[in-house]
Enzyme design. Structure first.
Site, PDB file in Angstrom:
ATOM      1  N   HIS A 120       0.681 -29.472   9.045  1.00  0.00           N
ATOM      2  CA  HIS A 120       2.232 -29.942   9.298  1.00  0.00           C
ATOM      3  C   HIS A 120       2.187 -31.397   9.515  1.00  0.00           C
ATOM      4  O   HIS A 120       2.799 -32.400   8.949  1.00  0.00           O
ATOM      5  CB  HIS A 120       2.955 -29.082   9.893  1.00  0.00           C
ATOM      6  CG  HIS A 120       3.088 -27.606   9.519  1.00  0.00           C
ATOM      7  ND1 HIS A 120       3.197 -27.340   8.250  1.00  0.00           N
ATOM      8  CD2 HIS A 120       3.264 -26.589  10.487  1.00  0.00           C
ATOM      9  CE1 HIS A 120       3.025 -25.919   8.174  1.00  0.00           C
ATOM     10  NE2 HIS A 120       3.207 -25.481   9.402  1.00  0.00           N
ATOM     11  N   LYS A 176       4.124 -25.045  21.618  1.00  0.00           N
ATOM     12  CA  LYS A 176       5.140 -23.913  21.949  1.00  0.00           C
ATOM     13  C   LYS A 176       5.686 -23.849  23.288  1.00  0.00           C
ATOM     14  O   LYS A 176       5.028 -24.681  24.365  1.00  0.00           O
ATOM     15  CB  LYS A 176       4.233 -22.872  21.735  1.00  0.00           C
ATOM     16  CG  LYS A 176       3.716 -22.409  20.434  1.00  0.00           C
ATOM     17  CD  LYS A 176       4.042 -21.164  19.575  1.00  0.00           C
ATOM     18  CE  LYS A 176       3.644 -21.437  18.305  1.00  0.00           C
ATOM     19  NZ  LYS A 176       4.742 -21.486  17.079  1.00  0.00           N
ATOM     20  N   GLU A 196       8.559 -26.754  19.715  1.00  0.00           N
ATOM     21  CA  GLU A 196       9.203 -25.301  19.679  1.00  0.00           C
ATOM     22  C   GLU A 196       9.456 -25.175  20.908  1.00  0.00           C
ATOM     23  O   GLU A 196       8.689 -25.082  21.900  1.00  0.00           O
ATOM     24  CB  GLU A 196       8.188 -24.640  18.963  1.00  0.00           C
ATOM     25  CG  GLU A 196       8.044 -24.822  17.568  1.00  0.00           C
ATOM     26  CD  GLU A 196       6.895 -23.854  16.656  1.00  0.00           C
ATOM     27  OE1 GLU A 196       7.579 -23.043  16.160  1.00  0.00           O
ATOM     28  OE2 GLU A 196       5.743 -24.056  16.943  1.00  0.00           O
ATOM     29  N   ARG A 227       0.852  -1.365  -0.076  1.00  0.00           N
ATOM     30  CA  ARG A 227       0.073  -0.015  -0.127  1.00  0.00           C
ATOM     31  C   ARG A 227       1.085   1.211   0.074  1.00  0.00           C
ATOM     32  O   ARG A 227       0.173   2.465  -0.365  1.00  0.00           O
ATOM     33  CB  ARG A 227      -1.029   0.070   1.341  1.00  0.00           C
ATOM     34  CG  ARG A 227      -1.965  -0.915   1.218  1.00  0.00           C
ATOM     35  CD  ARG A 227      -2.840  -0.888   2.594  1.00  0.00           C
ATOM     36  NE  ARG A 227      -3.593   0.280   2.656  1.00  0.00           N
ATOM     37  CZ  ARG A 227      -4.922   0.238   2.547  1.00  0.00           C
ATOM     38  NH1 ARG A 227      -5.530  -0.634   2.540  1.00  0.00           N
ATOM     39  NH2 ARG A 227      -5.555   1.356   2.417  1.00  0.00           N
TER      40      ARG A 227
HETATM   41  C1  BG6 Z   1       3.993 -22.242  10.966  1.00  0.00           C
HETATM   42  C2  BG6 Z   1       3.247 -21.997  12.272  1.00  0.00           C
HETATM   43  O1  BG6 Z   1       3.231 -22.709  10.054  1.00  0.00           O
HETATM   44  O2  BG6 Z   1       5.104 -23.015  11.449  1.00  0.00           O
HETATM   45  C3  BG6 Z   1       4.095 -21.498  13.340  1.00  0.00           C
HETATM   46  O3  BG6 Z   1       2.109 -21.038  12.144  1.00  0.00           O
HETATM   47  C4  BG6 Z   1       5.211 -22.503  13.747  1.00  0.00           C
HETATM   48  O4  BG6 Z   1       3.416 -21.111  14.431  1.00  0.00           O
HETATM   49  C5  BG6 Z   1       6.046 -22.647  12.469  1.00  0.00           C
HETATM   50  O5  BG6 Z   1       6.434 -21.636  14.601  1.00  0.00           O
HETATM   51  C6  BG6 Z   1       7.114 -23.688  12.597  1.00  0.00           C
HETATM   52  O6  BG6 Z   1       7.644 -23.881  11.288  1.00  0.00           O
HETATM   53  P1  BG6 Z   1       9.339 -24.429  11.403  1.00  0.00           P
HETATM   54  O7  BG6 Z   1       9.716 -24.591  10.086  1.00  0.00           O
HETATM   55  O8  BG6 Z   1      10.179 -23.433  12.414  1.00  0.00           O
HETATM   56  O9  BG6 Z   1       9.291 -25.792  12.253  1.00  0.00           O
END
Ligand code: BG6
Length: 484
Positions: A234, A334, A210, A43
């Site tokens: 995933h 997380k 994570e 934008r």
């Molecule tokens: C994303 C999620 O699709 O994948 C995130 O929205 C997550 O919340 C991320 O942290 C993890 O990806 P990677 O490649 O770091 O394992």
């Protein structure tokens, strides 16, 4: 091959963090086809020169080895252009059409790195401006909807203006080298296939952990949660790669047909399994890597009474001759103890043991996805130390490190996926029916949680999630990797 890559959300987070670095790596590796143009859309009122300068400055945050040298950036910057657009204004799509027509590239990629609520509007407007041509490819980033109905709505609009073979739905896990190696390991080697079934495998575990929290995405995450953010896409894609039948060839639809069959064979939830086979958690304040971190409800953008889950563990089953009765455990969260993604394939015990073996020392194939990328095969051997104790075996393992073997300069997930879009290779992208089947399977969990007054179980940041997750797997006589 000439291409125009139109990056909607060209000044957004995804463009800075993932797409530009990936495009630069492809440029550096010499794999980005020559004669390309990358057109950032945003934008702001920026000239090409100002846009190039913004991107150059952002590269300062990229790790040194992946940062362009000044003369490299000069050459890369030649590909970068900027077009100001208000995505709600039809006439702005007319200006885009003119920009693209002037050059008439062989392939035009429209990459929607925007807020998802703009997807359908942008698609409709592209069509209204006559930009849904046979050489157009559309890339959609997740999240594609927040349930089955909204996912279908988006897919219906998109498929109304483009053919399915022109639509590239990204699940960046499929772009990871380790995941492609999982396919290669299963379907490029004869060794595993005879063992890859219920007769020999007792259970499979998928962990995507994570250590970071929700970072700056609190407001988005609070409406999403771990089930939608990680499991629906995933984790289920990993499960498909593990459980699918060998495809008849390596074409995109042959692979996607087999993945779809897995998703359709997932055993449906019942009130009992929803209670016993799904655990949700939410992190409370704790200690990660020696640092005190706040709880999820204290994160910026998060409702202080939020019931959003930041952790999910579940037990799935697949109703097929190959897999009947084999539990597939998935867990993701997380603020767990480590950033670590791996798959454990646990084999059955020897049918007639003539040796003694330590507890929980079954044969196991470990597929490491990150941060390490490789494969380990755990076996039992006759060591020297236990000779005295009779025939006690010792665990040993074969260890293959793909980073060492293939070098750490490997093609990253986004680099791979962007090159595949430009080349028109759909193998690593998700078809709409796969997405819908995945939503259909997770939706009962969402409904069950909405009606459940208990909310997620708290877990201390820096641990492996609520103890109910260990209890769930222990009921079957198994344990997560760090517990065995
Ligand atoms: C994303 C999620 O699709 O994948 C995130 O929205 C997550 O919340 C991320 O942290 C993890 O990806 P990677 O490649 O770091 O394992």
């Amino acid at each position: 091959m000439s291409f125009d890559l139109v990056l909607f959300g060209g000044t957004g987070d995804l463009a800075w963090r993932k797409l530009m670095p990936a495009l630069f790596q492809a440029f550096r590796h010499g794999t980005l086809p020559e004669g390309g143009r990358i057109i950032g859309i945003g934008r702001d009122d920026l000239s090409d020169a100002q846009y190039r300068e913004l991107i150059r400055a952002r590269f300062d945050n990229v790790e040194l080895a992946k940062r362009p040298k000044p003369e490299e950036f000069e050459r890369f910057a030649g590909l970068l252009h900027f077009l100001r657009m208000d995505l709600t204004q039809p006439q702005d799509y007319g200006r885009l059409a003119t920009t693209l027509r002037d050059r008439n590239a062989q392939t035009v990629v429209m990459y929607l790195a925007t807020a998802p609520d703009l997807f359908t509007r942008v698609c409709e407007q592209l069509a209204a401006a006559g930009l849904n041509l046979p050489n157009t490819r559309l890339v959609l980033e997740k999240p594609l909807g927040h349930d089955l109905a909204s996912n279908r709505e988006i897919n219906d609009v998109v498929r109304g203006v483009l053919d399915e073979r022109q639509i590239f739905r990204i699940d960046h896990y499929l772009g990871k080298p380790a995941v492609q190696n999982l396919f290669a390991m299963r379907f490029g080697n004869a060794l595993f296939e005879p063992l890859w079934r219920r007769e020999h495998i007792s259970n499979i575990q998928i962990t995507i952990a994570e250590d970071m929290g929700v970072e700056k995405r609190g407001a988005f995450y609070d409406k999403t949660g771990a089930l939608r953010d990680m499991v629906q896409n995933h984790a289920l894609q990993l499960l498909c790669a593990l459980a699918m039948e060998p495809p008849i060839n390596s074409h995109a639809d042959a692979i996607r047909d087999e993945k779809l069959k897995v998703l359709r064979s997932l055993v449906k939830w019942t009130p009992e399994t929803l209670d016993q086979h799904v655990v949700r958690g939410q992190y409370a304040a704790g200690n990660v890597g020696g640092q005190l971190v706040p709880g999820y409800r204290e994160e910026k953008g998060v409702d202080p009474e939020s019931r959003t889950e930041t952790f999910v563990a579940l037990r799935a089953e697949i109703a097929s001759w190959r897999w009947a009765g084999v539990p597939f455990y998935i867990r993701t969260g997380k603020r767990l103890a480590a950033r670590e993604a791996h798959i454990l394939v646990n084999f059955r015990e020897a049918p007639h043991p003539i040796y003694q073996a330590p507890r929980n020392s079954w044969n196991r194939l470990v597929i490491n996805l990150q941060p390490r990328d490789g494969v380990q095969l755990h076996l039992l051997a006759q060591g020297q130390e236990n000779r005295r104790n009779g025939a006690m075996l010792e665990p040993v393992h074969l260890d293959l490190d793909f980073d060492k073997r293939f070098g750490s300069e490997r093609v990253g997930a986004y680099e791979r996926l962007l090159l595949d879009v430009i080349a028109g290779r759909l193998n690593l992208f998700v078809r709409s029916d796969e997405q819908e089947a995945a939503w259909r399977w997770v939706e009962p969990i969402m409904e069950h949680w909405a009606a459940d007054t208990h909310g997620p179980r708290p877990y201390t940041a820096g641990t492996w999630g609520p103890s109910a997750s260990s209890a769930m797997i222990a009921r079957d006589g198994f344990c997560w990797s760090e517990e065995c």
